[in-house]
Design a protein around this motif. Structure first.
Motif, PDB file in Angstrom:
ATOM      1  N   LEU A 131       5.755   8.365 -10.559  1.00  0.00           N
ATOM      2  CA  LEU A 131       4.798   7.783  -9.615  1.00  0.00           C
ATOM      3  C   LEU A 131       4.265   6.467 -10.157  1.00  0.00           C
ATOM      4  O   LEU A 131       4.213   5.455  -9.431  1.00  0.00           O
ATOM      5  CB  LEU A 131       3.652   8.761  -9.368  1.00  0.00           C
ATOM      6  N   ARG A 132       3.885   6.441 -11.403  1.00  0.00           N
ATOM      7  CA  ARG A 132       3.376   5.207 -12.009  1.00  0.00           C
ATOM      8  C   ARG A 132       4.444   4.124 -12.005  1.00  0.00           C
ATOM      9  O   ARG A 132       4.163   2.958 -11.700  1.00  0.00           O
ATOM     10  CB  ARG A 132       2.895   5.480 -13.435  1.00  0.00           C
ATOM     11  N   THR A 133       5.696   4.494 -12.325  1.00  0.00           N
ATOM     12  CA  THR A 133       6.787   3.527 -12.330  1.00  0.00           C
ATOM     13  C   THR A 133       6.991   2.953 -10.934  1.00  0.00           C
ATOM     14  O   THR A 133       7.177   1.733 -10.770  1.00  0.00           O
ATOM     15  CB  THR A 133       8.089   4.196 -12.810  1.00  0.00           C
ATOM     16  N   ALA A 134       6.959   3.804  -9.906  1.00  0.00           N
ATOM     17  CA  ALA A 134       7.160   3.345  -8.530  1.00  0.00           C
ATOM     18  C   ALA A 134       6.052   2.394  -8.100  1.00  0.00           C
ATOM     19  O   ALA A 134       6.310   1.398  -7.399  1.00  0.00           O
ATOM     20  CB  ALA A 134       7.218   4.546  -7.590  1.00  0.00           C
ATOM     21  N   ILE A 135       4.828   2.669  -8.511  1.00  0.00           N
ATOM     22  CA  ILE A 135       3.705   1.795  -8.162  1.00  0.00           C
ATOM     23  C   ILE A 135       3.903   0.411  -8.774  1.00  0.00           C
ATOM     24  O   ILE A 135       3.710  -0.613  -8.102  1.00  0.00           O
ATOM     25  CB  ILE A 135       2.379   2.422  -8.635  1.00  0.00           C
ATOM     26  N   VAL A 136       4.311   0.365 -10.018  1.00  0.00           N
ATOM     27  CA  VAL A 136       4.513  -0.915 -10.704  1.00  0.00           C
ATOM     28  C   VAL A 136       5.720  -1.655 -10.136  1.00  0.00           C
ATOM     29  O   VAL A 136       5.641  -2.861  -9.825  1.00  0.00           O
ATOM     30  CB  VAL A 136       4.673  -0.691 -12.219  1.00  0.00           C
ATOM     31  N   GLU A 137       6.844  -0.954  -9.971  1.00  0.00           N
ATOM     32  CA  GLU A 137       8.079  -1.609  -9.526  1.00  0.00           C
ATOM     33  C   GLU A 137       7.969  -2.144  -8.106  1.00  0.00           C
ATOM     34  O   GLU A 137       8.630  -3.137  -7.761  1.00  0.00           O
ATOM     35  CB  GLU A 137       9.246  -0.630  -9.621  1.00  0.00           C
TER      36      GLU A 137
ATOM     37  N   GLN B  90      11.506   7.820  -3.008  1.00  0.00           N
ATOM     38  CA  GLN B  90      12.226   9.056  -3.322  1.00  0.00           C
ATOM     39  C   GLN B  90      11.763   9.606  -4.671  1.00  0.00           C
ATOM     40  O   GLN B  90      12.493   9.607  -5.660  1.00  0.00           O
ATOM     41  CB  GLN B  90      13.738   8.793  -3.322  1.00  0.00           C
ATOM     42  N   ILE B  91      10.509  10.059  -4.708  1.00  0.00           N
ATOM     43  CA  ILE B  91       9.951  10.604  -5.937  1.00  0.00           C
ATOM     44  C   ILE B  91       9.161  11.861  -5.619  1.00  0.00           C
ATOM     45  O   ILE B  91       8.788  12.109  -4.461  1.00  0.00           O
ATOM     46  CB  ILE B  91       9.031   9.586  -6.664  1.00  0.00           C
TER      47      ILE B  91
ATOM     48  N   VAL C 138       0.844  -1.196   0.000  1.00  0.00           N
ATOM     49  CA  VAL C 138       0.000   0.000   0.000  1.00  0.00           C
ATOM     50  C   VAL C 138       0.875   1.241   0.000  1.00  0.00           C
ATOM     51  O   VAL C 138       1.899   1.294   0.703  1.00  0.00           O
ATOM     52  CB  VAL C 138      -0.941   0.023   1.224  1.00  0.00           C
ATOM     53  N   LEU C 139       0.466   2.241  -0.766  1.00  0.00           N
ATOM     54  CA  LEU C 139       1.094   3.557  -0.729  1.00  0.00           C
ATOM     55  C   LEU C 139       0.099   4.529  -0.119  1.00  0.00           C
ATOM     56  O   LEU C 139      -1.035   4.643  -0.581  1.00  0.00           O
ATOM     57  CB  LEU C 139       1.474   4.023  -2.137  1.00  0.00           C
TER      58      LEU C 139
END
Length: 264
Positions: free
Chosen positions: A54-60, A45-46, A3-4
């Protein structure tokens, strides 16, 4: 589930505190956390405004749910930008107008027969001065857009009106949030905030709170984002019926207008 939680205030700290109690939660992420949240989460760290990162961090990080606490990201449309890659607790940009625009909210309440104070909308100092004489004192002035809980002013005289008009339309202390301002009749009585969970299909009422917003004792001083609150507050059967009616009308209005509202 990962969860974020977006936001770095006391509200988000409380949300994270409760999420950590759930056996369904594996890991909780945050962005630019405060000291307390940092101890409870893994910080990404975004920049929240960098949609691609943000989208990349959610996927990764295999984040399945994003919980959005503050109003501004929702009003700016964060839910719309990530809903295709994860679940989002928070309304879309269109639905967030209920929080982000008092003019929109007033029009919505009038359309669906939800009780609200009589008002007019003004968009200039000249219009504000002209229309103020149509209302009995006290006058209530409300900035249309987000103002950190400080966009409401109560005036008891023409001189106080003029000072408020100067702040909003000349000094523009709230910038574009005050492009439109509501002038509203004053309603005296107890304040009660009621909370319900919406998911587009149904709703569940789960709590209430009494917020104390004036800065000084004895209900004096300027409005603030909140000096404190009590919860829960006992309500009578009649008040409970009124609450049920308001929540149901709000829910039915949201459905009728096709707004995607998932959250509080």
């Amino acid at each position: 589930m990962n969860v974020l939680v977006i936001g770095n205030g006391a509200r988000e700290h409380a949300i994270i505190y409760m999420l950590k109690k759930s056996p369904k939660i594996d890991k909780i992420y945050s962005i630019k956390p405060n000291a307390a949240i940092k101890k409870m989460t893994t910080a990404l760290q975004i920049d929240l405004n960098d949609g691609a990162k943000l989208r990349t961090a959610i996927v990764e990080n295999a984040i399945e749910l994003v919980v959005v606490g503050p109003e501004k990201p929702l009003v700016d449309g964060i839910a719309d930008r990530i809903a295709d890659i994860c679940s989002v607790f928070g309304p879309t940009k269109a639905a967030a107008q209920l929080e982000g625009s008092k003019v929109f909210a007033k029009d919505f309440m009038n359309r669906y027969d939800i009780p609200t104070a009589a008002c007019i909308v003004v968009n200039s100092a000249a219009a504000a001065r002209q229309k103020a004489v149509d209302f009995d004192f006290p006058h209530v002035w409300k900035v249309d857009g987000l103002a950190g809980g400080k966009g409401v002013f109560i005036s008891n005289s023409a001189s106080q009106d003029e000072a408020i008009i100067e702040k909003l339309f000349v000094d523009r202390i709230f910038g574009d949030s005050a492009n439109e301002v509501i002038l509203e009749e004053f309603l005296a009585g107890e304040e009660l905030s009621v909370f319900a969970l919406f998911d587009n299909h149904t709703y569940k009422y789960f709590s209430n709170a009494k917020d104390f917003k004036r800065a000084y004792d004895n209900n004096l001083g300027p409005n603030t984002g909140g000096m404190g609150a009590l919860s829960p507050i006992a309500v009578s059967e009649e008040e409970s019926d009124q609450i049920d009616s308001i929540i149901n009308k709000t829910f039915q209005g949201i459905k009728k207008e096709g707004l995607d509202y998932r959250g509080v």
